[in-house]
Design a protein around this motif. Sequence first.
Motif, PDB file in Angstrom:
ATOM      1  N   GLU A 167       0.834  -1.191   0.000  1.00  0.00           N
ATOM      2  CA  GLU A 167       0.000   0.000   0.000  1.00  0.00           C
ATOM      3  C   GLU A 167       0.869   1.241   0.000  1.00  0.00           C
ATOM      4  O   GLU A 167       2.046   1.207  -0.331  1.00  0.00           O
ATOM      5  N   GLY A 168       0.273   2.383   0.408  1.00  0.00           N
ATOM      6  CA  GLY A 168       0.949   3.668   0.306  1.00  0.00           C
ATOM      7  C   GLY A 168       1.987   3.896   1.386  1.00  0.00           C
ATOM      8  O   GLY A 168       2.138   3.131   2.336  1.00  0.00           O
ATOM      9  N   ILE A 169       2.719   5.004   1.240  1.00  0.00           N
ATOM     10  CA  ILE A 169       3.789   5.337   2.175  1.00  0.00           C
ATOM     11  C   ILE A 169       3.235   5.921   3.469  1.00  0.00           C
ATOM     12  O   ILE A 169       3.809   5.761   4.537  1.00  0.00           O
ATOM     13  N   LEU A 170       2.080   6.610   3.402  1.00  0.00           N
ATOM     14  CA  LEU A 170       1.468   7.221   4.582  1.00  0.00           C
ATOM     15  C   LEU A 170      -0.047   7.160   4.435  1.00  0.00           C
ATOM     16  O   LEU A 170      -0.589   7.572   3.409  1.00  0.00           O
ATOM     17  N   ILE A 171      -0.724   6.635   5.439  1.00  0.00           N
ATOM     18  CA  ILE A 171      -2.184   6.538   5.416  1.00  0.00           C
ATOM     19  C   ILE A 171      -2.741   7.169   6.682  1.00  0.00           C
ATOM     20  O   ILE A 171      -2.346   6.814   7.797  1.00  0.00           O
ATOM     21  N   ILE A 172      -3.653   8.107   6.506  1.00  0.00           N
ATOM     22  CA  ILE A 172      -4.341   8.730   7.635  1.00  0.00           C
ATOM     23  C   ILE A 172      -5.750   8.147   7.680  1.00  0.00           C
ATOM     24  O   ILE A 172      -6.575   8.429   6.814  1.00  0.00           O
ATOM     25  N   HIS A 173      -6.006   7.309   8.653  1.00  0.00           N
ATOM     26  CA  HIS A 173      -7.305   6.641   8.766  1.00  0.00           C
ATOM     27  C   HIS A 173      -8.353   7.564   9.376  1.00  0.00           C
ATOM     28  O   HIS A 173      -9.483   7.635   8.903  1.00  0.00           O
ATOM     29  N   HIS A 174      -7.990   8.218  10.450  1.00  0.00           N
ATOM     30  CA  HIS A 174      -8.859   9.230  11.050  1.00  0.00           C
ATOM     31  C   HIS A 174      -8.002  10.116  11.939  1.00  0.00           C
ATOM     32  O   HIS A 174      -6.808   9.873  12.130  1.00  0.00           O
ATOM     33  N   GLU A 206       6.989   4.168  -3.471  1.00  0.00           N
ATOM     34  CA  GLU A 206       7.147   3.063  -4.403  1.00  0.00           C
ATOM     35  C   GLU A 206       5.793   2.634  -4.964  1.00  0.00           C
ATOM     36  O   GLU A 206       5.682   2.300  -6.128  1.00  0.00           O
ATOM     37  N   THR A 207       4.759   2.630  -4.140  1.00  0.00           N
ATOM     38  CA  THR A 207       3.413   2.321  -4.646  1.00  0.00           C
ATOM     39  C   THR A 207       2.601   3.613  -4.633  1.00  0.00           C
ATOM     40  O   THR A 207       2.909   4.545  -5.338  1.00  0.00           O
ATOM     41  N   THR A 208       1.547   3.665  -3.839  1.00  0.00           N
ATOM     42  CA  THR A 208       0.793   4.900  -3.696  1.00  0.00           C
ATOM     43  C   THR A 208       1.499   5.794  -2.680  1.00  0.00           C
ATOM     44  O   THR A 208       2.237   5.324  -1.833  1.00  0.00           O
ATOM     45  N   GLY A 209       1.252   7.114  -2.757  1.00  0.00           N
ATOM     46  CA  GLY A 209       1.864   8.038  -1.816  1.00  0.00           C
ATOM     47  C   GLY A 209       1.059   8.165  -0.545  1.00  0.00           C
ATOM     48  O   GLY A 209       0.947   7.216   0.232  1.00  0.00           O
ATOM     49  N   VAL A 210       0.447   9.327  -0.327  1.00  0.00           N
ATOM     50  CA  VAL A 210      -0.331   9.602   0.881  1.00  0.00           C
ATOM     51  C   VAL A 210      -1.811   9.330   0.596  1.00  0.00           C
ATOM     52  O   VAL A 210      -2.332   9.731  -0.441  1.00  0.00           O
ATOM     53  N   THR A 211      -2.469   8.645   1.516  1.00  0.00           N
ATOM     54  CA  THR A 211      -3.895   8.357   1.396  1.00  0.00           C
ATOM     55  C   THR A 211      -4.638   8.956   2.575  1.00  0.00           C
ATOM     56  O   THR A 211      -4.299   8.669   3.727  1.00  0.00           O
ATOM     57  N   ILE A 212      -5.649   9.789   2.289  1.00  0.00           N
ATOM     58  CA  ILE A 212      -6.458  10.407   3.339  1.00  0.00           C
ATOM     59  C   ILE A 212      -7.830   9.758   3.298  1.00  0.00           C
ATOM     60  O   ILE A 212      -8.624  10.001   2.382  1.00  0.00           O
ATOM     61  N   ARG A 213      -8.103   8.914   4.281  1.00  0.00           N
ATOM     62  CA  ARG A 213      -9.361   8.176   4.307  1.00  0.00           C
ATOM     63  C   ARG A 213     -10.521   9.068   4.729  1.00  0.00           C
ATOM     64  O   ARG A 213     -10.341  10.196   5.196  1.00  0.00           O
TER      65      ARG A 213
END
Length: 653
Positions: free
Chosen positions: A426-433, A446-453
């Motif tokens: 998955e991504g390098i940084l994920i903000i779930h809440h 390398e894959t996705t960058g930052v994901t803001i859920r």
Amino acid sequence: MAGQRTVRASEENLEPLEKGLFQDEDSCYDCNYCDKPGTILQSFVPEGKTLFPEIFQTNQLLFYERFQAYQDYILADCKASEVREFTAEFLEKVLEPSGWRAVWHTNVFEVLVEVTDVDFSALKAVVKLAEPYICESEVSTFTLECMKELLDLKEYRLPLQELWVVFDDSGVFDQTALAIEHVRFFYQNIWRSWDEEEEDEYDYFVRCVEPRLRLHYDILEDRVPSGLIVDYHNLLSQCEENYRKFLNLRSSLSNCNSDSEQENITMVEGLKLYSEIEQLKQKLKLIENPLLRYVFGYQKNSSIQAKGTRPNGQKVTHVVSSTVRTGLLQSLLRDKLCKEEMEIQFHSDPLSAVNACYEGDTVIVCPGHYTVHGSFSIADSIELEGYGLPDDIVIEKRGKGDTFVDCTGADIKISSIKFIQHDAVEGILIIHHGKTTLDNCVLQCETTGVTIRTSAEFLMKDSDLYGAKGAGIEIYPGSQCSLIDNVIHHCKEGILIKDFLDEHYDIPKISMVNNMIHNNEGYGVVLVKPVIFSDLQKNTQDETEENEAMKLKTSVEADAAIRVDLEELIQCTTGKMELHVKADLSEQAEGNYEIASEIVAASTQKGQMRKKRLSELGITQADDNLMSQEMFVAIMGNQFKWNGKGSFGTFLF
């Protein structure tokens, strides 16, 4: 009839067909068994003590082997409704009609049978019990007499995909074993019960078989996040269950009296089920498509638990350094550790420091190159800061895993660190809440960058993000994202705004100010909008000319308003009101206008959909302004350069 022509053409040259099924491209294998006898397939010995003979090992085929078989020899360019016919024609050319033994395998028992004939059109084999009688079962009730009764009920006809061919080293039954494996794999992993009702201008292989086959092997090779795999199987089960219900309802309609109350109720239920099925199928197609897999993502329910404050109520400063020298310690005492009565803990790696944190702690990472083999799971409100420039404080991930940094804390701050991602699915940084702030950082993806859920908040400023194979930043519905003075470059897409994957979520609130978005393979910014059944239904039913005029007026007014607001923001930012300056800024902000206008129009459409649902529930007052307010904070001053497809695009699927 193009598909039939393809099959007949392949029938004229059986030798290339056999070579395509049984050899690598570099092999010089000849399918003339008289000249070169012997099998090319491996045998499989059942585990444990068993009386069963060896069977052909056929379930370890590579992607390209299955791909070639389905594309060139089995399905060709057939339609979904022609799949069974094409499969039967293929089997008729390569399958031995009799004289071979197989293990009939079910979830309850295994029994040795002998094939006496094959019903190609039904994809079934006519069998008899082999001698001697061999049967293994979890229950002891499957005696010889019981098995004969069971076969008699089935008219001694068994599905080919339930048969595993007994090994024979002569090579005569290689084609039979491999062909049955292709049929078995297809109906277990590729075929969906609703496929036959879906016709398209594209052939079935391109539309369904290839993406599902790629997904299967991507899962086997650990290229898909574990959470997305779980979501896919859940969606698939839910869709299959709803489709069965829909078929039952449709069947019951034929038994109802015309214009009866029961028929009306059934039709309403059927329409509702159909709408749900269409939405589920859209989500399945997104995951199956390798190009859209990162676009869809999944809502991960993070299991990270916050520790809260320490029992003694103290806050700790964690210092990370591979070696502590006198000069470094003096600098830290002067710049960072000057508070009185401060508790300090020293760590050699940043992962152990973060894992030791409680609510309110601070982690100071000293210059160095740190390699971690796990994932950062930050559930408490902490500060993670580098002591120096980002290029001097490098945290590099090694080892396989879904994510690199997971954030669920209420207020997390990360600054002056360079993160390098390797081997993460998955991504390098994920903000779930919660809220996460990223300041003066470098993200080498390398894959996705930052994901803001959904429901998460993200602030990124003065940072550099690059290298994502998916999108540099993915913004989910219902989230808040502020991007200020960043550089996002050399990704598949720069920023991807996901909207309307679920119409119940609000549009994301976005602020993009003075970012440089350049050299991305696709668009600088992409807005993803699915075309689902509910949208189509809304456009075709219960629409009057007055409603259409009102929607057009609302969209135009909103578009004009956002253009005025943006021009005012630009003028306030520069402090210059000269006409030529204003014209230059307007030209630079063309991409900003495009993004803002599309978001306004999309927000207006979603508000109308929600208002309609509220009206159906008896809630007659719904304020469109309240529904769409604060759709974004600001989109201005961003520069888009050298993006492969342009600054902004809307993707409909």
